[in-house]
Scaffold this motif. Structure first.
Motif, PDB file in Angstrom:
ATOM      1  N   ASN A  34       0.815  -1.207   0.000  1.00  0.00           N
ATOM      2  CA  ASN A  34       0.000   0.000   0.000  1.00  0.00           C
ATOM      3  C   ASN A  34       0.853   1.263   0.000  1.00  0.00           C
ATOM      4  OD1 ASN A  34      -2.315  -1.535  -0.041  1.00  0.00           O
ATOM      5  ND2 ASN A  34      -2.694  -1.370   2.159  1.00  0.00           N
ATOM      6  N   ALA A  35       2.051   1.186   0.554  1.00  0.00           N
ATOM      7  CA  ALA A  35       2.930   2.352   0.561  1.00  0.00           C
ATOM      8  C   ALA A  35       3.403   2.700  -0.854  1.00  0.00           C
ATOM      9  CB  ALA A  35       4.133   2.101   1.463  1.00  0.00           C
ATOM     10  N   LYS A  36       3.475   1.686  -1.708  1.00  0.00           N
ATOM     11  CA  LYS A  36       3.925   1.894  -3.090  1.00  0.00           C
ATOM     12  C   LYS A  36       2.769   1.886  -4.087  1.00  0.00           C
ATOM     13  CE  LYS A  36       8.527  -0.063  -2.390  1.00  0.00           C
ATOM     14  NZ  LYS A  36       9.511  -1.079  -2.843  1.00  0.00           N
ATOM     15  N   ASN A  37       1.546   1.736  -3.592  1.00  0.00           N
ATOM     16  CA  ASN A  37       0.374   1.665  -4.482  1.00  0.00           C
ATOM     17  C   ASN A  37       0.568   0.621  -5.571  1.00  0.00           C
ATOM     18  OD1 ASN A  37      -0.721   3.670  -2.961  1.00  0.00           O
ATOM     19  ND2 ASN A  37      -0.703   5.220  -4.582  1.00  0.00           N
ATOM     20  N   THR A  38       1.071  -0.530  -5.176  1.00  0.00           N
ATOM     21  CA  THR A  38       1.429  -1.556  -6.155  1.00  0.00           C
ATOM     22  C   THR A  38       0.915  -2.924  -5.699  1.00  0.00           C
ATOM     23  OG1 THR A  38       3.404  -0.332  -6.816  1.00  0.00           O
ATOM     24  CG2 THR A  38       3.330  -2.670  -7.394  1.00  0.00           C
ATOM     25  N   VAL A  39       0.409  -3.690  -6.650  1.00  0.00           N
ATOM     26  CA  VAL A  39       0.031  -5.073  -6.404  1.00  0.00           C
ATOM     27  C   VAL A  39       0.936  -5.954  -7.258  1.00  0.00           C
ATOM     28  CG1 VAL A  39      -1.775  -5.074  -8.184  1.00  0.00           C
ATOM     29  CG2 VAL A  39      -1.881  -6.710  -6.298  1.00  0.00           C
ATOM     30  N   TYR A  40       1.299  -7.092  -6.723  1.00  0.00           N
ATOM     31  CA  TYR A  40       2.224  -8.000  -7.373  1.00  0.00           C
ATOM     32  C   TYR A  40       1.575  -9.359  -7.609  1.00  0.00           C
ATOM     33  CZ  TYR A  40       5.514  -4.573  -5.484  1.00  0.00           C
ATOM     34  OH  TYR A  40       6.162  -3.408  -5.154  1.00  0.00           O
ATOM     35  N   LEU A  41       2.097 -10.053  -8.596  1.00  0.00           N
ATOM     36  CA  LEU A  41       1.727 -11.444  -8.809  1.00  0.00           C
ATOM     37  C   LEU A  41       3.018 -12.225  -9.024  1.00  0.00           C
ATOM     38  CD1 LEU A  41      -0.683 -13.418  -9.045  1.00  0.00           C
ATOM     39  CD2 LEU A  41      -0.469 -13.178 -11.535  1.00  0.00           C
ATOM     40  N   GLN A  42       3.423 -12.972  -8.013  1.00  0.00           N
ATOM     41  CA  GLN A  42       4.596 -13.837  -8.127  1.00  0.00           C
ATOM     42  C   GLN A  42       4.133 -15.158  -8.726  1.00  0.00           C
ATOM     43  OE1 GLN A  42       7.934 -13.254  -7.346  1.00  0.00           O
ATOM     44  NE2 GLN A  42       8.234 -15.247  -8.336  1.00  0.00           N
ATOM     45  N   MET A  43       4.732 -15.517  -9.844  1.00  0.00           N
ATOM     46  CA  MET A  43       4.338 -16.717 -10.564  1.00  0.00           C
ATOM     47  C   MET A  43       5.521 -17.675 -10.616  1.00  0.00           C
ATOM     48  SD  MET A  43       2.118 -15.027 -13.668  1.00  0.00           S
ATOM     49  CE  MET A  43       3.556 -14.355 -14.479  1.00  0.00           C
ATOM     50  N   ASN A  44       5.377 -18.810  -9.962  1.00  0.00           N
ATOM     51  CA  ASN A  44       6.414 -19.840  -9.941  1.00  0.00           C
ATOM     52  C   ASN A  44       5.929 -21.090 -10.657  1.00  0.00           C
ATOM     53  OD1 ASN A  44       7.986 -18.115  -8.298  1.00  0.00           O
ATOM     54  ND2 ASN A  44       7.085 -18.958  -6.437  1.00  0.00           N
ATOM     55  N   SER A  45       6.867 -21.961 -10.989  1.00  0.00           N
ATOM     56  CA  SER A  45       6.537 -23.235 -11.653  1.00  0.00           C
ATOM     57  C   SER A  45       5.605 -23.005 -12.845  1.00  0.00           C
ATOM     58  CB  SER A  45       5.887 -24.207 -10.653  1.00  0.00           C
ATOM     59  OG  SER A  45       6.753 -24.441  -9.560  1.00  0.00           O
ATOM     60  N   LEU A  46       5.975 -22.053 -13.665  1.00  0.00           N
ATOM     61  CA  LEU A  46       5.115 -21.687 -14.786  1.00  0.00           C
ATOM     62  C   LEU A  46       4.974 -22.836 -15.779  1.00  0.00           C
ATOM     63  CD1 LEU A  46       6.300 -18.026 -15.187  1.00  0.00           C
ATOM     64  CD2 LEU A  46       3.908 -18.734 -14.953  1.00  0.00           C
ATOM     65  N   LYS A  47       3.787 -22.903 -16.375  1.00  0.00           N
ATOM     66  CA  LYS A  47       3.461 -23.940 -17.354  1.00  0.00           C
ATOM     67  C   LYS A  47       3.078 -23.283 -18.673  1.00  0.00           C
ATOM     68  CE  LYS A  47       1.454 -26.787 -13.663  1.00  0.00           C
ATOM     69  NZ  LYS A  47       0.228 -27.491 -13.200  1.00  0.00           N
ATOM     70  N   PRO A  48       3.217 -23.994 -19.787  1.00  0.00           N
ATOM     71  CA  PRO A  48       2.813 -23.402 -21.074  1.00  0.00           C
ATOM     72  C   PRO A  48       1.363 -22.904 -21.063  1.00  0.00           C
ATOM     73  CG  PRO A  48       4.119 -25.371 -21.456  1.00  0.00           C
ATOM     74  CD  PRO A  48       3.890 -25.297 -19.966  1.00  0.00           C
ATOM     75  N   GLU A  49       0.496 -23.571 -20.323  1.00  0.00           N
ATOM     76  CA  GLU A  49      -0.910 -23.145 -20.266  1.00  0.00           C
ATOM     77  C   GLU A  49      -1.111 -21.837 -19.491  1.00  0.00           C
ATOM     78  OE1 GLU A  49       0.342 -26.147 -19.472  1.00  0.00           O
ATOM     79  OE2 GLU A  49      -0.727 -27.037 -17.744  1.00  0.00           O
ATOM     80  N   ASP A  50      -0.070 -21.324 -18.861  1.00  0.00           N
ATOM     81  CA  ASP A  50      -0.142 -20.016 -18.215  1.00  0.00           C
ATOM     82  C   ASP A  50       0.095 -18.883 -19.213  1.00  0.00           C
ATOM     83  OD1 ASP A  50       1.615 -21.454 -15.451  1.00  0.00           O
ATOM     84  OD2 ASP A  50      -0.538 -21.021 -15.564  1.00  0.00           O
ATOM     85  N   THR A  51       0.452 -19.218 -20.445  1.00  0.00           N
ATOM     86  CA  THR A  51       0.689 -18.207 -21.473  1.00  0.00           C
ATOM     87  C   THR A  51      -0.573 -17.405 -21.729  1.00  0.00           C
ATOM     88  OG1 THR A  51       2.442 -19.485 -22.541  1.00  0.00           O
ATOM     89  CG2 THR A  51       1.290 -17.853 -23.898  1.00  0.00           C
ATOM     90  N   ALA A  52      -0.468 -16.094 -21.601  1.00  0.00           N
ATOM     91  CA  ALA A  52      -1.633 -15.206 -21.757  1.00  0.00           C
ATOM     92  C   ALA A  52      -1.188 -13.767 -21.590  1.00  0.00           C
ATOM     93  CB  ALA A  52      -2.710 -15.532 -20.718  1.00  0.00           C
ATOM     94  N   MET A  53      -2.100 -12.860 -21.901  1.00  0.00           N
ATOM     95  CA  MET A  53      -1.933 -11.464 -21.512  1.00  0.00           C
ATOM     96  C   MET A  53      -2.505 -11.342 -20.107  1.00  0.00           C
ATOM     97  SD  MET A  53      -0.823  -8.524 -22.634  1.00  0.00           S
ATOM     98  CE  MET A  53      -1.003  -8.370 -24.419  1.00  0.00           C
ATOM     99  N   TYR A  54      -1.747 -10.750 -19.217  1.00  0.00           N
ATOM    100  CA  TYR A  54      -2.169 -10.592 -17.831  1.00  0.00           C
ATOM    101  C   TYR A  54      -2.540  -9.137 -17.561  1.00  0.00           C
ATOM    102  CZ  TYR A  54      -0.786 -15.327 -16.604  1.00  0.00           C
ATOM    103  OH  TYR A  54      -0.704 -16.702 -16.518  1.00  0.00           O
ATOM    104  N   TYR A  55      -3.695  -8.961 -16.927  1.00  0.00           N
ATOM    105  CA  TYR A  55      -4.217  -7.630 -16.640  1.00  0.00           C
ATOM    106  C   TYR A  55      -4.474  -7.472 -15.149  1.00  0.00           C
ATOM    107  CZ  TYR A  55      -5.532  -7.807 -21.616  1.00  0.00           C
ATOM    108  OH  TYR A  55      -5.524  -7.934 -22.979  1.00  0.00           O
ATOM    109  N   CYS A  56      -4.239  -6.268 -14.638  1.00  0.00           N
ATOM    110  CA  CYS A  56      -4.705  -5.996 -13.284  1.00  0.00           C
ATOM    111  C   CYS A  56      -5.968  -5.151 -13.368  1.00  0.00           C
ATOM    112  CB  CYS A  56      -3.642  -5.341 -12.420  1.00  0.00           C
ATOM    113  SG  CYS A  56      -3.194  -3.676 -12.864  1.00  0.00           S
ATOM    114  N   ALA A  57      -6.785  -5.253 -12.330  1.00  0.00           N
ATOM    115  CA  ALA A  57      -8.062  -4.563 -12.287  1.00  0.00           C
ATOM    116  C   ALA A  57      -8.394  -4.223 -10.847  1.00  0.00           C
ATOM    117  CB  ALA A  57      -9.163  -5.447 -12.878  1.00  0.00           C
TER     118      ALA A  57
END
Length: 126
Positions: free
Chosen positions: A73-96
């Motif tokens: 909240n101090a940086k007004n930022t949200v993160y998504l840590q993605m580990n063990s990625l798979k080919p099916e995770d391929t996509a455009m990622y959006y925050c909302a």
């Protein structure tokens, strides 16, 4: 004016990791729920992870245990840590964002969210 700007996407091999960031401006960030969605070519946009103002989180079943959503909240930022990625995770990622939200993320649809970033591409090769 509300702005959400994603970054951190890229190309990785299966099993690799990426951390996405979404910087928010133009509103009281800490009072809003934040979510990550993704959309692969030819598929509908789907909710991946959600974090509310209390810090409660929920995830798409297929990413549970591999992805972690967090917020600074101090940086007004949200993160998504993605580990063990798979080919099916391929996509455009959006925050909302929206003021109120409910868990799990699967109970929310894209039209529930009023503001979106432009997205960041994640490509996972086998």
């Amino acid at each position: 004016q509300v702005q959400l700007v994603e970054s951190g996407g890229g190309s990785v091999q299966a099993g690799g990791s990426l951390r996405l960031s979404c910087a928010a401006s133009g509103y009281t960030y800490s009072s809003y729920c934040m979510a990550w969605f993704r959309q692969a070519p030819g598929k509908e946009r789907e909710g991946v992870a959600l974090i509310d103002i209390a810090g409660s989180r929920s995830y798409l079943d297929s990413v549970m245990g591999r992805f972690t959503i967090s917020r600074d909240n101090a940086k007004n930022t949200v993160y998504l840590q993605m580990n063990s990625l798979k080919p099916e995770d391929t996509a455009m990622y959006y925050c909302a964002e929206r003021i109120a939200c409910w868990h799990p993320i699967a109970a929310m649809v894209p039209t529930d969210f009023g503001y979106w970033g432009k997205g960041t591409q994640v490509t996972v090769s086998s």
